[in-house]
Write an enzyme that holds these catalytic residues in place. Sequence first.
Site, mmCIF file in Angstrom:
data_model
loop_
_atom_site.group_PDB
_atom_site.id
_atom_site.type_symbol
_atom_site.label_atom_id
_atom_site.label_comp_id
_atom_site.label_asym_id
_atom_site.label_seq_id
_atom_site.Cartn_x
_atom_site.Cartn_y
_atom_site.Cartn_z
ATOM 1 N NE ARG A 1 -3.877 -1.810 2.646
ATOM 2 C CZ ARG A 1 -5.103 -1.547 2.200
ATOM 3 N NH1 ARG A 1 -5.363 -0.372 1.666
ATOM 4 N NH2 ARG A 1 -6.064 -2.457 2.282
ATOM 5 C CD GLN B 1 -6.380 3.361 3.516
ATOM 6 O OE1 GLN B 1 -5.274 3.066 3.105
ATOM 7 N NE2 GLN B 1 -7.331 3.804 2.739
ATOM 8 C CG HIS C 1 -28.997 43.267 -4.596
ATOM 9 N ND1 HIS C 1 -29.051 44.617 -4.336
ATOM 10 C CD2 HIS C 1 -28.225 43.130 -5.705
ATOM 11 C CE1 HIS C 1 -28.351 45.264 -5.240
ATOM 12 N NE2 HIS C 1 -27.820 44.401 -6.068
#
Length: 785
Positions: A18, A198, A741
């Site tokens: 990994r 993990q 607005h």
Amino acid sequence: MSKAIDGFLEAEEAYVVRSSATAEDLPTASFAGQHDTVLDVSGHDEVLDAVSECMASLFTDRAISYRKANDISHDDVAMGVVIQRMVDADISGVLFTADALTGNRTIASIDAASGLGEAVVSGTVTADNVRVDKQTNDIIEYRSSHSEDSMEFSDQQRILRDEQVLRLVSYGNRIEDLFGPPQDIEWSITNDQVWILQSRPITSLFPVPTPAPNDDGLHVYYSYNHRQGMIDPMPPLSVDYVRQYTMWTLENLFAYHPSEFTSVAGAGGFVYLDVTPMLRSERLAQKWLAGIEEMDEPGVVPQREIVECRGDQLSSAPAVGDGSLRAYLGAIRTFARTAAVGGARTVWGLLNPNYEQFPSKVRTEYEQHVEEAIISIQTAESESDRIRRTVSETSKFGWTATKQLETTAGFISRRILRWLCPDCESEFEALDKGLRDNVTISMVLELGDLADIARESPAVAEALESGAEIDEIRDLEESTEFVAAFDRFMQTYGHRASSELDPSQPRYCEDPSPLLSTIRSRLAGGCSGEHREKLNQLEADADVAIARLEDIADRGFFGSIRRRLVKPLASRYRNYKSTRETPKYAYTHLWAEFRRQVLVAGERLEREGQLQNVDDVWLLQLEELLTALEDPEAWEDLNIDLESRKAEYRAHRTLRGPRVITSNGEIPRGTSSPDQDDSGLVGVATSSGSAEGIARVVHDPRTQQIEEGEILVCPYTDPGWTPLFLNAVGLVTDVGGVFSHGSLVAREYGIPSVVVDGATDRIETGQRIRVDGDAGRVEIIEETP
């Protein structure tokens, strides 16, 4: 390395190699899938090749692009490689300790499939999905990959047993407790043994509003940013400043201040209002949602969904202080004071014989108040005193602005007019247009005047068309008139900016290039005096509309009396309505002054080495800034990680801030009506009429412009966008409502506008589109050439 691997490897065993880069698994960037993982390798040579492959993946195209997108230096990264004994998994998958779809932190979500987990992570198999309530350990939903219907299948079709689901969730809770933020966890199960492979933070979740409420009930937060039509995240200091101003306003005008001020929270660079007390009351909820609908219609749907589906879960915490009798008596005093002032001003507004002078009078009063406030700020002794005084003066402005309640008389006048003249929509639409005394319309007119002055001077026009800056134009012999007019314009409007409610944004006085770009575009496509002729026509149309209303009122009983009421009522409405933008015009002077004082303080901190860059000052909280100015030793003790905050702010800019979010992080989506049909994109009509032209998608009015005759497509508008209206023939925005607005200015300037959710994603620059401001549709006529 080769000998180290030999000492680790065992014969006949399979391994996983990994990647583990130094920049991976950051709170703001996961790097998921950017670097290589090699499965099922054995023997010295295969493992060594896999290690080399993982090392090399630090500089694949995808990894380089990802680092560039996240502003991570290529020089600052390194690669480590992990060699793990491979688990011959029966079941593998991914556990999210929060619901990745809704953001709800109380829901865990699991994807599971038979065999190795790589297929689940890469998405090459359809996995079972399980959702679990972490607070009760109830399995909310188990959706099998073998069944179309949730929960409708036999146990044999499930990959995970209930006991395994709950065990995974328990492990996930412990891992989250260890690391802090919600986690993305890869896992495998072999012979009923769970292996955690993990864990990394989930980087795609929008942050939970803080400070958190001090009770266990469900709280609902509505975005102040969306309410103001501003959907760009702000840095921490801006959020803190706006929070304090908003808290003061809620407390001192509306007596709405739960303990510890959880009524105003921050999340992801946005300011959120806790609207739970309104939503848990059926009567208040109706009024609140009706008001939101006029400003930001898409904000109504998710709030209504929460009321209908989870109203019984809403917090019952008191809306006023700690719920004590003393707190309620204080609230009554506050409400009474505001109501008394507002009521008196409304009555005076209806009776005032000099209402036609009100627009100029109120503007002058505001400007005088702001001028006095700025003198008070600038005469304070130290940088920290000046910043404190700016915050104080900004907060007190909320009470000064109650004089604007006199304009309520204008809306009462309009309601009476509607009673006198029902079913006259086109006439009332005309009354909303051509309001010369609106400060934002005045800004558009004066910008158009600048273009006309430049047109009279060939040298100035040529310089502008070539991209010259104002300092270059000042050096021209023929530029005296233009420069004088430009300086007058900047003296009046230089404090304004795009996203002007974020004080970290530069003002026009610092960077006038957007104004020069608008003038440049006007020179290329407009005609002299055209902008004022357009306004004159709108005023004439309003006069015609009033005459038609008089004729309609003259019919029936008491016709002559009814007729005489029409003109003064209509004139009152137009005069009072034209002042709607005046408070924002005034208090953004104080926003600009806060910016000025913060930058002065930042320059000092940069000189003294407390900050590396003056712009880093915006990454601080207000109290942290004051500490840095007043007590350097205490500042050192704070040990603030500015690089981490910078990365966090950068990450916020990649997220789309929600209008509505709950205290557990859930972002309710709601279900609204279809937003597309055969005739085009369906939205909310906010200014009548129709226009056809080339679409110009603009995200930053400081760096992008539109040409004469184009249709402006943008995320939102505030007064900083107004210069672009000079050339636009139509407007489409992502957010807004009838009274936001952009819609107001579009109506007053006479251009059609429609609000379409996601317009900037669904419309492309160069497409020819038609904006139907009556039906609320946008039709794409021709695709981009």
